[in-house]
Design a protein around this motif. Structure first.
Motif, PDB file in Angstrom:
ATOM      1  N   ASP A 124       0.829  -1.204   0.000  1.00  0.00           N
ATOM      2  CA  ASP A 124       0.000   0.000   0.000  1.00  0.00           C
ATOM      3  C   ASP A 124       0.865   1.255   0.000  1.00  0.00           C
ATOM      4  N   LEU A 125       1.893   1.275   0.828  1.00  0.00           N
ATOM      5  CA  LEU A 125       2.782   2.423   0.907  1.00  0.00           C
ATOM      6  C   LEU A 125       3.461   2.699  -0.431  1.00  0.00           C
ATOM      7  N   GLU A 126       4.022   1.653  -1.031  1.00  0.00           N
ATOM      8  CA  GLU A 126       4.781   1.846  -2.265  1.00  0.00           C
ATOM      9  C   GLU A 126       3.884   2.190  -3.449  1.00  0.00           C
ATOM     10  N   LEU A 127       2.715   1.570  -3.531  1.00  0.00           N
ATOM     11  CA  LEU A 127       1.799   1.925  -4.614  1.00  0.00           C
ATOM     12  C   LEU A 127       1.294   3.353  -4.452  1.00  0.00           C
ATOM     13  N   GLY A 128       1.210   3.819  -3.227  1.00  0.00           N
ATOM     14  CA  GLY A 128       0.865   5.224  -3.007  1.00  0.00           C
ATOM     15  C   GLY A 128       1.923   6.152  -3.582  1.00  0.00           C
ATOM     16  N   TRP A 129       3.204   5.797  -3.405  1.00  0.00           N
ATOM     17  CA  TRP A 129       4.267   6.608  -4.003  1.00  0.00           C
ATOM     18  C   TRP A 129       4.147   6.612  -5.527  1.00  0.00           C
ATOM     19  N   ALA A 130       3.851   5.443  -6.104  1.00  0.00           N
ATOM     20  CA  ALA A 130       3.715   5.361  -7.562  1.00  0.00           C
ATOM     21  C   ALA A 130       2.552   6.216  -8.054  1.00  0.00           C
ATOM     22  N   ALA A 131       1.407   6.106  -7.383  1.00  0.00           N
ATOM     23  CA  ALA A 131       0.236   6.883  -7.792  1.00  0.00           C
ATOM     24  C   ALA A 131       0.506   8.380  -7.680  1.00  0.00           C
ATOM     25  N   GLY A 132       1.318   8.761  -6.696  1.00  0.00           N
ATOM     26  CA  GLY A 132       1.603  10.173  -6.491  1.00  0.00           C
ATOM     27  C   GLY A 132       2.346  10.830  -7.632  1.00  0.00           C
ATOM     28  N   ILE A 133       3.030  10.041  -8.463  1.00  0.00           N
ATOM     29  CA  ILE A 133       3.721  10.612  -9.629  1.00  0.00           C
ATOM     30  C   ILE A 133       2.974  10.280 -10.933  1.00  0.00           C
ATOM     31  N   GLY A 134       1.762   9.745 -10.801  1.00  0.00           N
ATOM     32  CA  GLY A 134       0.916   9.548 -11.973  1.00  0.00           C
ATOM     33  C   GLY A 134       0.924   8.164 -12.567  1.00  0.00           C
ATOM     34  N   MET A 135       1.615   7.204 -11.949  1.00  0.00           N
ATOM     35  CA  MET A 135       1.613   5.852 -12.505  1.00  0.00           C
ATOM     36  C   MET A 135       0.227   5.228 -12.349  1.00  0.00           C
ATOM     37  N   ASN A 136      -0.201   4.493 -13.390  1.00  0.00           N
ATOM     38  CA  ASN A 136      -1.554   3.920 -13.401  1.00  0.00           C
ATOM     39  C   ASN A 136      -1.569   2.418 -13.652  1.00  0.00           C
ATOM     40  N   THR A 137      -0.406   1.806 -13.753  1.00  0.00           N
ATOM     41  CA  THR A 137      -0.325   0.356 -13.909  1.00  0.00           C
ATOM     42  C   THR A 137       0.949  -0.144 -13.235  1.00  0.00           C
ATOM     43  N   MET A 138       1.005  -1.439 -12.982  1.00  0.00           N
ATOM     44  CA  MET A 138       2.196  -2.133 -12.507  1.00  0.00           C
ATOM     45  C   MET A 138       2.243  -3.470 -13.230  1.00  0.00           C
ATOM     46  N   ARG A 139       3.436  -3.975 -13.442  1.00  0.00           N
ATOM     47  CA  ARG A 139       3.605  -5.333 -13.961  1.00  0.00           C
ATOM     48  C   ARG A 139       4.072  -6.187 -12.792  1.00  0.00           C
ATOM     49  N   VAL A 140       3.277  -7.221 -12.456  1.00  0.00           N
ATOM     50  CA  VAL A 140       3.460  -7.933 -11.202  1.00  0.00           C
ATOM     51  C   VAL A 140       3.571  -9.428 -11.473  1.00  0.00           C
ATOM     52  N   PHE A 141       4.619 -10.049 -10.967  1.00  0.00           N
ATOM     53  CA  PHE A 141       4.910 -11.453 -11.202  1.00  0.00           C
ATOM     54  C   PHE A 141       4.254 -12.329 -10.135  1.00  0.00           C
ATOM     55  N   LEU A 142       3.514 -13.333 -10.584  1.00  0.00           N
ATOM     56  CA  LEU A 142       2.950 -14.355  -9.711  1.00  0.00           C
ATOM     57  C   LEU A 142       3.896 -15.565  -9.717  1.00  0.00           C
ATOM     58  N   HIS A 143       3.480 -16.679  -9.077  1.00  0.00           N
ATOM     59  CA  HIS A 143       4.333 -17.867  -9.110  1.00  0.00           C
ATOM     60  C   HIS A 143       3.494 -19.126  -8.960  1.00  0.00           C
ATOM     61  N   ASP A 144       3.789 -20.120  -9.812  1.00  0.00           N
ATOM     62  CA  ASP A 144       3.004 -21.361  -9.807  1.00  0.00           C
ATOM     63  C   ASP A 144       3.130 -22.123  -8.499  1.00  0.00           C
ATOM     64  N   LEU A 145       4.297 -22.071  -7.830  1.00  0.00           N
ATOM     65  CA  LEU A 145       4.463 -22.820  -6.588  1.00  0.00           C
ATOM     66  C   LEU A 145       3.710 -22.170  -5.427  1.00  0.00           C
ATOM     67  N   ALA A 146       3.569 -20.862  -5.447  1.00  0.00           N
ATOM     68  CA  ALA A 146       2.762 -20.196  -4.416  1.00  0.00           C
ATOM     69  C   ALA A 146       1.301 -20.615  -4.540  1.00  0.00           C
ATOM     70  N   TYR A 147       0.852 -20.811  -5.773  1.00  0.00           N
ATOM     71  CA  TYR A 147      -0.511 -21.301  -5.990  1.00  0.00           C
ATOM     72  C   TYR A 147      -0.631 -22.761  -5.567  1.00  0.00           C
ATOM     73  N   GLN A 148       0.319 -23.586  -5.971  1.00  0.00           N
ATOM     74  CA  GLN A 148       0.264 -25.011  -5.630  1.00  0.00           C
ATOM     75  C   GLN A 148       0.276 -25.221  -4.114  1.00  0.00           C
ATOM     76  N   GLN A 149       1.060 -24.430  -3.410  1.00  0.00           N
ATOM     77  CA  GLN A 149       1.189 -24.546  -1.963  1.00  0.00           C
ATOM     78  C   GLN A 149      -0.124 -24.242  -1.245  1.00  0.00           C
ATOM     79  N   ASP A 150      -0.881 -23.252  -1.747  1.00  0.00           N
ATOM     80  CA  ASP A 150      -2.058 -22.756  -1.034  1.00  0.00           C
ATOM     81  C   ASP A 150      -2.975 -22.050  -2.021  1.00  0.00           C
ATOM     82  N   PRO A 151      -3.695 -22.802  -2.873  1.00  0.00           N
ATOM     83  CA  PRO A 151      -4.467 -22.152  -3.947  1.00  0.00           C
ATOM     84  C   PRO A 151      -5.437 -21.083  -3.462  1.00  0.00           C
ATOM     85  N   GLU A 152      -6.265 -21.412  -2.505  1.00  0.00           N
ATOM     86  CA  GLU A 152      -7.270 -20.447  -2.062  1.00  0.00           C
ATOM     87  C   GLU A 152      -6.636 -19.254  -1.356  1.00  0.00           C
TER      88      GLU A 152
END
Length: 374
Positions: free
Chosen positions: A72-100
């Motif tokens: 929340d803190l860092e996205l607030g800094w991004a929004a403050g300079i006008g950024m409107n998107t982020m590219r964010v990496f997920l991971h298959d093992l994080a899903y496999q470990q705990d899908p829900e």
């Protein structure tokens, strides 16, 4: 050869012969659909995002280290300079470990981003850096080394062994299916730098036939995402050198990416003239273009030089990265050969903000605000 492998080889052959989209994958967007979608987005400006408290995707998303307050803190800094998107990496093992639990955390992340009027592009798979990911506590950063703990998704074992592919199918369909109609998601980047051999950091550990392996799997990933019903565009970015306008001369994997993507994405850490040349090469495909990685100061790729070109050509601009942190991508690539153990680089390679939120260089902030109208 199994039926599955034979079918994949047929798919790739058809693509290389120019037969267009895959029928079993569902329809690729038409050029007009893609342009209509892009016209509604405005000028996309953002960064590749991992919070300063995470060394990699697993540390970002696992329950024990997920850090919504820092996000929340860092996205607030991004929004403050006008950024409107982020590219964010997920991971298959994080899903496999705990899908829900994983899906709940992604939902929570999207809610935080939406609060700041940021719509992320979610990256499902990634072939860059360590080919042996593992769940659980992640190793600490190597002193003075760029991105020393980043891990691939899937790793070498899953790419080489097709018995893992049903698990990857569940991951892709599970994530895309959950957020397929979610307006908070900008787009799906299905696989980052799909055939990167990670020279010199991990070259000796990579499959010698990695290019062939991912050439067989990437069309399947597109098929799974379409079968899951994604309403957002699908893409996978070009990143190698060469003349991208000459389709017949491109590597097979590049041709597959161009043939299956709804919108075109690419990487360029080059000075302004080369960046503009890249854009002109891609314009001939008559689809929207988003640059999903740029800005490496030591390479002559800067906000001041790149953003005016990207905006003039109507190309989305997503730099690497946002905040100095455990990933240490403010250090240059050559730190893998000569770690910056007791010294800072003369010029930061990536990042906009220091860990405490102060800008690395006020000129960067001025260039971003000028491009975003802030």
């Amino acid at each position: 050869m199994s039926i599955r492998h034979a079918a994949l080889r047929l798919v790739v052959t058809l693509l290389l012969l120019g037969q267009g989209a895959l029928t079993f994958a569902g329809p690729r967007w038409t050029e007009q659909q893609a342009r209509d979608w892009y016209a509604r987005q405005g000028f996309l400006v953002g960064a590749n995002f991992v919070p300063a408290t995470a060394i990699n995707e697993l540390e970002m998303w696992q329950a024990e280290t997920f850090d919504p307050a820092r996000i929340d803190l860092e996205l607030g800094w991004a929004a403050g300079i006008g950024m409107n998107t982020m590219r964010v990496f997920l991971h298959d093992l994080a899903y496999q470990q705990d899908p829900e639990g994983f899906l709940r955390r992604v939902d929570q992340f999207l809610a935080i981003a939406a609060k700041h009027r940021i719509r992320p592009m979610l990256v499902l798979l990634d072939s860059v850096w360590d080919p042996f990911p593992a769940v659980g506590p992640q190793r600490p950063p190597r002193p003075g080394v760029h991105n020393s703990g980043w891990v691939q998704s899937p790793g070498k074992v899953a790419i080489e062994d097709p018995t893992h592919w049903p698990r990857l199918e569940q991951y892709v369909k599970g994530v895309v299916g959950r957020f397929k109609d979610d307006g908070r998601v900008l787009a799906w980047d299905l696989w980052n730098e799909v055939d990167n051999m990670n020279d010199p950091a991990y070259l000796s550990l990579e499959p010698k036939n990695k290019g062939e392996l991912v050439l067989g799997l990437l069309p399947q990933v597109y098929a799974w995402a379409r079968e899951a019903g994604a309403s957002q565009p699908l893409t996978s970015g070009l990143w190698r050198g060469g003349d991208w306008s000459k389709l017949s001369e491109l590597a097979p994997i590049d041709r597959v990416q161009l043939a299956l993507s709804d919108v075109i994405t690419f990487h360029s850490y080059d000075p302004p003239a080369q960046l503009e040349s890249r854009i002109m090469q891609l314009k001939g495909y008559n689809r929207p273009i988003i640059c999903t990685e740029y800005m490496a100061r030591g390479n002559g790729s800067t906000f001041e030089g790149s953003l005016p070109i990207l905006k003039r050509h109507g190309v989305g601009a997503i730099n690497w990265g946002l905040v100095q942190g455990k990933a240490q991508t403010h250090l240059p690539w050559d730190s893998w050969r000569r770690p910056y153990v007791d010294r800072e680089p003369t010029v930061w390679f990536h990042e906009v903000f220091r860990r405490d939120g102060t800008p690395y260089d006020p000129k960067d902030i001025a260039a971003i605000k000028a491009a975003t109208g802030r």
